[in-house]
Design a protein around this motif. Structure first.
Motif, PDB file in Angstrom:
ATOM      1  N   VAL A 157       0.865  -1.181   0.000  1.00 60.51           N
ATOM      2  CA  VAL A 157       0.000   0.000   0.000  1.00 60.51           C
ATOM      3  C   VAL A 157       0.906   1.237   0.000  1.00 60.51           C
ATOM      4  CG1 VAL A 157      -1.775   1.282   1.234  1.00 60.51           C
ATOM      5  CG2 VAL A 157      -1.803  -1.231   1.233  1.00 60.51           C
ATOM      6  N   PRO A 158       0.891   2.021  -1.091  1.00 65.16           N
ATOM      7  CA  PRO A 158       1.764   3.210  -1.157  1.00 65.16           C
ATOM      8  C   PRO A 158       1.109   4.422  -0.493  1.00 65.16           C
ATOM      9  CG  PRO A 158       0.640   2.914  -3.243  1.00 65.16           C
ATOM     10  CD  PRO A 158       0.190   1.783  -2.367  1.00 65.16           C
ATOM     11  N   ILE A 159       1.914   5.189   0.203  1.00 70.90           N
ATOM     12  CA  ILE A 159       1.485   6.486   0.737  1.00 70.90           C
ATOM     13  C   ILE A 159       2.519   7.516   0.291  1.00 70.90           C
ATOM     14  CG2 ILE A 159       1.088   7.870   2.813  1.00 70.90           C
ATOM     15  CD1 ILE A 159       0.081   5.367   4.181  1.00 70.90           C
ATOM     16  N   TRP A 160       2.052   8.424  -0.547  1.00 68.80           N
ATOM     17  CA  TRP A 160       2.945   9.440  -1.084  1.00 68.80           C
ATOM     18  C   TRP A 160       2.601  10.804  -0.523  1.00 68.80           C
ATOM     19  CZ3 TRP A 160       6.550   6.609  -2.623  1.00 68.80           C
ATOM     20  CH2 TRP A 160       6.368   5.485  -3.438  1.00 68.80           C
ATOM     21  N   ILE A 161       3.542  11.696  -0.589  1.00 72.05           N
ATOM     22  CA  ILE A 161       3.353  13.053  -0.096  1.00 72.05           C
ATOM     23  C   ILE A 161       3.602  14.025  -1.236  1.00 72.05           C
ATOM     24  CG2 ILE A 161       4.189  14.817   1.509  1.00 72.05           C
ATOM     25  CD1 ILE A 161       4.995  12.615   3.402  1.00 72.05           C
ATOM     26  N   GLY A 162       2.664  14.979  -1.402  1.00 76.56           N
ATOM     27  CA  GLY A 162       2.876  16.033  -2.390  1.00 76.56           C
ATOM     28  C   GLY A 162       4.023  16.933  -1.951  1.00 76.56           C
ATOM     29  N   ASP A 163       5.001  17.132  -2.795  1.00 75.38           N
ATOM     30  CA  ASP A 163       6.181  17.935  -2.466  1.00 75.38           C
ATOM     31  C   ASP A 163       6.037  19.294  -3.142  1.00 75.38           C
ATOM     32  OD1 ASP A 163       8.600  18.778  -1.587  1.00 75.38           O
ATOM     33  OD2 ASP A 163       9.791  17.577  -2.978  1.00 75.38           O
ATOM     34  N   LEU A 164       5.598  20.293  -2.371  1.00 74.66           N
ATOM     35  CA  LEU A 164       5.331  21.612  -2.924  1.00 74.66           C
ATOM     36  C   LEU A 164       6.569  22.490  -2.838  1.00 74.66           C
ATOM     37  CD1 LEU A 164       1.781  22.253  -1.426  1.00 74.66           C
ATOM     38  CD2 LEU A 164       2.384  21.220  -3.617  1.00 74.66           C
ATOM     39  N   ARG A 165       6.848  23.180  -3.937  1.00 71.47           N
ATOM     40  CA  ARG A 165       7.997  24.076  -3.999  1.00 71.47           C
ATOM     41  C   ARG A 165       7.597  25.370  -4.716  1.00 71.47           C
ATOM     42  NH1 ARG A 165       9.614  21.430  -0.608  1.00 71.47           N
ATOM     43  NH2 ARG A 165      11.482  20.108  -0.466  1.00 71.47           N
ATOM     44  N   ILE A 166       8.258  26.467  -4.330  1.00 70.45           N
ATOM     45  CA  ILE A 166       8.030  27.744  -5.008  1.00 70.45           C
ATOM     46  C   ILE A 166       8.862  27.772  -6.277  1.00 70.45           C
ATOM     47  CG2 ILE A 166       8.375  30.234  -4.866  1.00 70.45           C
ATOM     48  CD1 ILE A 166       7.728  30.070  -1.922  1.00 70.45           C
ATOM     49  N   GLN A 167       8.193  28.023  -7.387  1.00 69.44           N
ATOM     50  CA  GLN A 167       8.884  28.056  -8.676  1.00 69.44           C
ATOM     51  C   GLN A 167       9.247  29.474  -9.106  1.00 69.44           C
ATOM     52  OE1 GLN A 167       6.763  26.877 -12.429  1.00 69.44           O
ATOM     53  NE2 GLN A 167       8.204  25.173 -12.382  1.00 69.44           N
ATOM     54  N   ASN A 168       8.370  30.438  -8.789  1.00 70.37           N
ATOM     55  CA  ASN A 168       8.635  31.807  -9.219  1.00 70.37           C
ATOM     56  C   ASN A 168       7.818  32.780  -8.367  1.00 70.37           C
ATOM     57  OD1 ASN A 168       9.805  33.793 -10.861  1.00 70.37           O
ATOM     58  ND2 ASN A 168       8.001  33.894 -12.166  1.00 70.37           N
ATOM     59  N   VAL A 169       8.344  33.984  -8.180  1.00 72.80           N
ATOM     60  CA  VAL A 169       7.658  35.026  -7.409  1.00 72.80           C
ATOM     61  C   VAL A 169       7.701  36.325  -8.204  1.00 72.80           C
ATOM     62  CG1 VAL A 169       7.619  36.377  -5.282  1.00 72.80           C
ATOM     63  CG2 VAL A 169       8.258  33.963  -5.206  1.00 72.80           C
ATOM     64  N   VAL A 170       6.547  36.967  -8.358  1.00 76.37           N
ATOM     65  CA  VAL A 170       6.446  38.247  -9.059  1.00 76.37           C
ATOM     66  C   VAL A 170       5.649  39.205  -8.192  1.00 76.37           C
ATOM     67  CG1 VAL A 170       5.589  39.442 -11.107  1.00 76.37           C
ATOM     68  CG2 VAL A 170       6.543  37.145 -11.326  1.00 76.37           C
ATOM     69  N   THR A 171       6.139  40.453  -8.064  1.00 72.95           N
ATOM     70  CA  THR A 171       5.423  41.455  -7.277  1.00 72.95           C
ATOM     71  C   THR A 171       4.970  42.598  -8.182  1.00 72.95           C
ATOM     72  OG1 THR A 171       7.413  42.729  -6.741  1.00 72.95           O
ATOM     73  CG2 THR A 171       6.808  40.938  -5.241  1.00 72.95           C
TER      74      THR A 171
END
Length: 414
Positions: A157-171
């Motif tokens: 039974v697999p349990i995976w985790i979403g790996d969130l990362r910031i790719q770009n920031v604009v202001t």
């Protein structure tokens, strides 16, 4: 008699077909069913399986049973034995219970057929990513011999985790300064993990000198973000007037029931902003009925950068009017310049202290900036001037002197 039996045996042998003497006699074997777990996946759609991640509640785990034997299998039962990080709870008579074994019935299965069982489980919020192994006990009976078969197999039974990362920031605006309001920060988030991020709400954890421009403007609801997908989240913030220039790191976090879960940092740089100070103000007292009073405000650029196209505006309230704007041009770092205004005061102006805004607008590195300082004036009655009195006394004295001299001149005539 013996001859008679021998004759009968010869006749019997001659009547048996020759092909039958050389053929094999076939006995039909009794068939058996054989049940195995042919597939395990999360969700209920085998063509589009989902993923499970820490914190999931009532997640459907599907196990496909297949009969790879050559006969019917009856009364199939499959019991799943679970342990951390999976758990199973159920309710009976209003009470909550938990169990480590979950049994499901699949009934009868023909040879070469399949049946899907679905187990509903919870995933521990603190579960680690990985593949977990659990026992699945399968029991059934063979169709013809009615023999009971029981066996235990291991399922992954697999349990995976979403790996969130910031790719770009604009202001927006691109360059940020202290006292900026309604700043839009757009952050692109990519899921580089193997699981979908579900019911995802992001929060920009703001600390001084940053604060939300409005309620919940520091939050953004994303929903579901599949692996490999990118989502853009927008946040609206204000920057304190007294913020210091330099680099700031704002924490981007998942806003969950268990609190904030940091995922990455948003790097923000505040540029140095010109700062003006009031060196002197004259006069500081006005009177009802004043007309064309000249106000002199001495400003100094106390910053380390120059301000171009400087315009100063005195913002007054009721009872006041006049020429209230002055243009000072470029003010270098450390330089002082004087702004002049003329002001009229209504004769009905109440006598008290008045606070006015001194609004300064300028251009800095092709960016339009502004700042507001405060000026205070006291409105008091005009003091009586002594000049007319002295002038009147002088005239009276002169007239008196004239008459005295005239009288004396008449007395001395012969």
């Amino acid at each position: 008699m013996l001859k008679h039996y021998i004759l009968m045996l010869v006749i019997l042998i001659l009547t048996i077909p020759i092909g039958a003497l050389g053929s094999d006699i076939t006995v039909e074997a009794i068939g058996m069913g054989e049940i195995v777990a042919s597939s395990v996946y999360w969700g209920t759609n085998p063509s589009a399986p989902s993923t499970a991640q820490p914190g999931d509640v009532n997640a459907p785990l599907s196990i496909v049973l297949s009969n790879i034997g050559d006969d019917l299998a009856r009364n199939i039962n499959a019991t799943l034995f679970i342990g951390p990080p999976l758990s199973y709870t159920y309710y009976r008579d209003g009470k909550e219970y938990s169990a480590i074994a979950i049994s499901k019935m699949a009934g009868d299965m023909e040879a070469r057929s399949s049946f899907t069982l679905t187990y509903t489980v919870d995933v521990d919020p603190l579960a680690s990513e990985g593949i977990y192994r659990y026992d699945l006990r399968i029991s059934y009976r063979s169709a013809r011999e009615l023999q009971q078969v029981e066996k235990t197999i291991i399922i992954d039974v697999p349990i995976w985790i979403g790996d969130l990362r910031i790719q770009n920031v604009v202001t927006s605006p691109t360059k940020l300064y202290p006292a900026n309001k309604q700043v839009e920060i757009k952050v692109q988030i990519v899921n580089s993990g193997q699981a979908s991020a579900k019911d995802l709400q992001l929060r920009l954890d703001l600390k001084e000198p940053f604060r939300p421009s409005s309620s919940d403007s520091d939050r953004h609801y994303v929903g579901s973000l599949p692996p490999g997908q990118v989502s853009e989240s927008g946040f609206i913030v204000d920057i304190d007037d007294d913020a210091k220039f330099g680099k700031y790191a704002l924490v981007m976090a998942i806003d969950s029931e268990n609190g904030l879960i940091p995922i990455d940092e948003v790097q923000i740089y505040l540029n140095e902003k010109v700062k003006f100070d009031i060196v002197s103000l004259t006069p500081t007292t006005l009177s009802p009925g004043d007309s064309g009073r000249v106000i002199r405000v001495e400003l100094r650029n106390t910053g380390a950068v120059k301000a171009e196209s400087v315009r100063v505006q005195l913002r007054v309230g009721n009872f006041f009017s006049g020429t209230l704007t002055d243009f000072l041009g470029t003010i270098l770092a450390g330089e002082t310049k004087v702004a002049f205004f003329t002001i009229d005061v209504d004769s009905d102006t109440p006598e008290r202290e008045y606070n006015f805004d001194l609004r300064t607008d300028w251009t800095q590195d092709d960016n339009s900036l502004d700042d507001t300082l405060r000026l205070s004036f006291d409105v008091k009655p005009a003091e009586a001037s002594l000049t007319p009195i002295f002038f009147g006394v002088a005239i009276i004295g002169a007239i008196a002197y004239y008459f005295i001299r005239k009288r004396k001149s008449k007395k001395v005539k012969p």
